[in-house]
Design a protein around this motif. Sequence first.
Motif, PDB file in Angstrom:
ATOM      1  N   PRO A 163       3.091   2.455  -1.194  1.00 38.52           N
ATOM      2  CA  PRO A 163       2.124   2.976  -2.161  1.00 38.52           C
ATOM      3  C   PRO A 163       1.917   2.072  -3.378  1.00 38.52           C
ATOM      4  CG  PRO A 163       4.101   4.357  -2.091  1.00 38.52           C
ATOM      5  CD  PRO A 163       4.233   3.326  -1.017  1.00 38.52           C
ATOM      6  N   LYS A 164       2.916   1.285  -3.731  1.00 37.42           N
ATOM      7  CA  LYS A 164       2.793   0.405  -4.904  1.00 37.42           C
ATOM      8  C   LYS A 164       2.090  -0.906  -4.577  1.00 37.42           C
ATOM      9  CE  LYS A 164       6.810   2.256  -7.281  1.00 37.42           C
ATOM     10  NZ  LYS A 164       8.133   1.968  -7.804  1.00 37.42           N
ATOM     11  N   SER A 165       2.515  -1.550  -3.484  1.00 37.19           N
ATOM     12  CA  SER A 165       1.979  -2.874  -3.163  1.00 37.19           C
ATOM     13  C   SER A 165       0.802  -2.834  -2.198  1.00 37.19           C
ATOM     14  CB  SER A 165       3.083  -3.752  -2.565  1.00 37.19           C
ATOM     15  OG  SER A 165       3.445  -3.271  -1.281  1.00 37.19           O
ATOM     16  N   GLY A 166       0.719  -1.781  -1.408  1.00 38.92           N
ATOM     17  CA  GLY A 166      -0.318  -1.712  -0.387  1.00 38.92           C
ATOM     18  C   GLY A 166       0.031  -2.478   0.874  1.00 38.92           C
ATOM     19  N   GLU A 167       1.196  -3.130   0.878  1.00 41.45           N
ATOM     20  CA  GLU A 167       1.645  -3.902   2.039  1.00 41.45           C
ATOM     21  C   GLU A 167       2.095  -2.971   3.161  1.00 41.45           C
ATOM     22  OE1 GLU A 167       1.825  -7.369   2.395  1.00 41.45           O
ATOM     23  OE2 GLU A 167       0.641  -7.387   0.560  1.00 41.45           O
ATOM     24  N   VAL A 168       1.944  -3.431   4.389  1.00 37.58           N
ATOM     25  CA  VAL A 168       2.415  -2.682   5.552  1.00 37.58           C
ATOM     26  C   VAL A 168       3.935  -2.606   5.484  1.00 37.58           C
ATOM     27  CG1 VAL A 168       2.589  -2.717   8.071  1.00 37.58           C
ATOM     28  CG2 VAL A 168       0.442  -3.352   6.969  1.00 37.58           C
ATOM     29  N   VAL A 169       4.480  -1.416   5.766  1.00 35.26           N
ATOM     30  CA  VAL A 169       5.929  -1.210   5.751  1.00 35.26           C
ATOM     31  C   VAL A 169       6.503  -1.671   7.083  1.00 35.26           C
ATOM     32  CG1 VAL A 169       7.775   0.516   5.592  1.00 35.26           C
ATOM     33  CG2 VAL A 169       5.711   0.753   4.179  1.00 35.26           C
ATOM     34  N   SER A 170       7.545  -2.489   7.016  1.00 34.65           N
ATOM     35  CA  SER A 170       8.209  -2.932   8.234  1.00 34.65           C
ATOM     36  C   SER A 170       9.695  -2.651   8.125  1.00 34.65           C
ATOM     37  CB  SER A 170       7.949  -4.414   8.516  1.00 34.65           C
ATOM     38  OG  SER A 170       8.470  -5.205   7.476  1.00 34.65           O
TER      39      SER A 170
END
Length: 113
Positions: free
Chosen positions: A100-107
């Motif tokens: 939610p903070k970075s918008g990066e895909v969680v892996s």
Amino acid sequence: MIKMDRVFLVVLMLALSHLALAQGSTEIGADSVGEWQLSRLFHPTESQRRAEERGQIFIYEGLKDTDVVRAMDEEFDRVESMMFAGTVVTDPQGKELRDPKSGEVVSEDDGCD
């Protein structure tokens, strides 16, 4: 003991996978890399199967966790030839989760830092 040619091949494939993923939306983007890996995972060629039988390990990078679970179910007889890194976490509907903070895909943390 692992032979150096096998280690070199695994490192080369991992490096090429990283390069293609880094290209994003260019000609060789993440989608085509994912599709290629899924094809190899679920529909290996005869030569790929023979290589696995000789002990070759393939590192699959950036696949969805749902694909990894499917591979464990459908391709269990080949699991010794598979390694998964940077597995993408999905929600119950199979959609990629994003931080939610970075918008990066969680892996998933593969412990390979």
